[in-house]
Write an enzyme that holds these catalytic residues in place. Structure first.
Site, mmCIF file in Angstrom:
data_model
loop_
_atom_site.group_PDB
_atom_site.id
_atom_site.type_symbol
_atom_site.label_atom_id
_atom_site.label_comp_id
_atom_site.label_asym_id
_atom_site.label_seq_id
_atom_site.Cartn_x
_atom_site.Cartn_y
_atom_site.Cartn_z
ATOM 1 C CG HIS A 191 -14.866 32.616 23.232
ATOM 2 N ND1 HIS A 191 -16.183 32.559 23.672
ATOM 3 C CD2 HIS A 191 -14.450 33.894 23.469
ATOM 4 C CE1 HIS A 191 -16.542 33.739 24.144
ATOM 5 N NE2 HIS A 191 -15.515 34.565 24.039
HETATM 6 O O1 RIB Z 1 -17.018 35.198 19.693
HETATM 7 C C1 RIB Z 1 -15.801 34.653 20.097
HETATM 8 C C2 RIB Z 1 -14.947 34.316 18.923
HETATM 9 O O2 RIB Z 1 -14.666 35.497 18.164
HETATM 10 C C3 RIB Z 1 -13.569 33.756 19.320
HETATM 11 O O3 RIB Z 1 -13.118 32.883 18.332
HETATM 12 C C4 RIB Z 1 -12.716 34.982 19.347
HETATM 13 O O4 RIB Z 1 -11.330 34.690 19.145
HETATM 14 C C5 RIB Z 1 -13.257 35.744 18.167
HETATM 15 O O5 RIB Z 1 -12.664 35.212 16.988
#
Ligand code: RIB
Ligand code: CA
Length: 314
Positions: free
Chosen positions: A243
């Site tokens: 992500h």
């Molecule tokens: O949903 C994914 C996000 O939530 C990413 O930033 C992960 O690190 C959590 O913070």
């Protein structure tokens, strides 16, 4: 071309860690003015620990790391140990940090830096709940027009939710903060699950990290080995979605990403749909566009860039 000045706001988190490593490995593109930590994946004391571990792993112990908000604006903190492990950085065995945490609150660092640096020269890169950013905007509204851009990981439209059926974790944890940020009138680029779920660390891609033969490459591969369990079990995907590195990669190579400039509103009233990013992807409302909402990326070139840059570290 001069490097872009950024502040990374983060809740490490294995994927946050890789995003930070990518930024620190790219000094020709990004000048990291500081790292501000927020409660999210794990409580604040762990996110500040983990951010410093990552900076030292990268060989950048001089990086300024600040502690920020330890809970959302108006909600109880929701954490994600089920994804990231009890430390938030499970996977590799890394030494406890020795570099100091900076004095002062992260929110004041955000405000002071935006007031000091030339207007329009600093980009904020939130990788976790938006509590620090919203608090800074509320405390010092004058900083909003001084922010060059906010490039954040959060939200979802076609991918809907990962923490509830309707919400992505970062937005879900602090929807009121997200509402403030999305309504601040600051140029916004959103890297939602629609994009990040296409950045999957398949086995060959993780093997490429490991094949770097460095402490960083090995640590990243071990982080991914741990981090992927959740998504493989839930989605049956071919690997963990990276992500947060989509944020730093976007800043380095925006041509690898595509999206639409649309209106995105945050649901804060509903219990059922708390934290939903209501993205007008099809333009069915007359609500003014407020975000570049990224829907796709060139995953192969993303991983090639990431692997090459990680290879520069230790
Ligand atoms: O949903 C994914 C996000 O939530 C990413 O930033 C992960 O690190 C959590 O913070
Ligand atoms: Ca994060």
């Amino acid at each position: 071309m001069t490097a872009r000045k950024i502040i990374i706001d983060t809740d490490p988190g294995q994927d946050d860690a890789v995003a930070i490593l990518l930024a620190l490995a790219s000094p020709e593109d990004l000048e990291v003015l500081g790292i501000t930590c927020v409660a999210g994946n794990v409580p604040l004391e762990l996110t500040t620990r983990n951010a410093r571990i990552v900076c030292e792993l990268a060989g950048f112990p001089q990086t300024k790391v600040f502690a920020g908000c330890d809970r959302p604006l108006g909600r109880n903190l929701v954490t994600a140990e089920h994804v990231h492990g009890k430390t938030g950085l499970d996977g590799p065995t890394l030494p406890e940090p020795t570099m100091p945490l900076q004095d002062g609150h992260a929110v004041d660092f955000l405000i002071d830096t935006l007031r000091r640096e030339p207007a329009g020269s600093v980009t904020l890169c939130p990788l976790g709940p938006l509590t620090n950013i919203a608090t800074a905007l509320e405390k010092a509204p004058d900083i909003a027009p001084r922010i060059r851009e906010i490039v954040l990981m959060g939200g979802a439209y076609f991918e809907v939710g990962n923490i509830t059926p309707t919400a992505e974790f970062n937005i879900y944890v602090d929807p009121e903060a997200a509402k403030i940020v999305f309504g601040a009138g600051v140029p916004l680029v959103v890297l939602p699950l629609d994009c990040t779920h296409k950045a999957l660390v398949t086995t060959p891609r993780n093997d490429a990290f490991r094949a770097l033969g460095t402490r960083v490459g090995t640590a990243v591969a071990q982080m991914t080995d741990f981090f992927e369990r959740f998504d493989l079990a839930k989605y049956g995907s071919e690997g963990a979605p990276l992500h947060d590195p989509c944020v730093t990669a976007y800043l380095i190579a925006p041509h690898l990403f595509s999206g639409r400039h649309i209106n995105v509103e945050i649901e804060t009233e509903s219990t059922l749909c708390r934290g939903m990013t209501v993205a007008d992807w099809w333009g069915v409302t007359d609500r003014a566009p407020n975000a570049l909402f990224i829907g796709d990326l060139d995953a192969d070139h993303f991983f090639a860039l990431l692997t090459e840059r990680l290879g520069r570290l230790s």
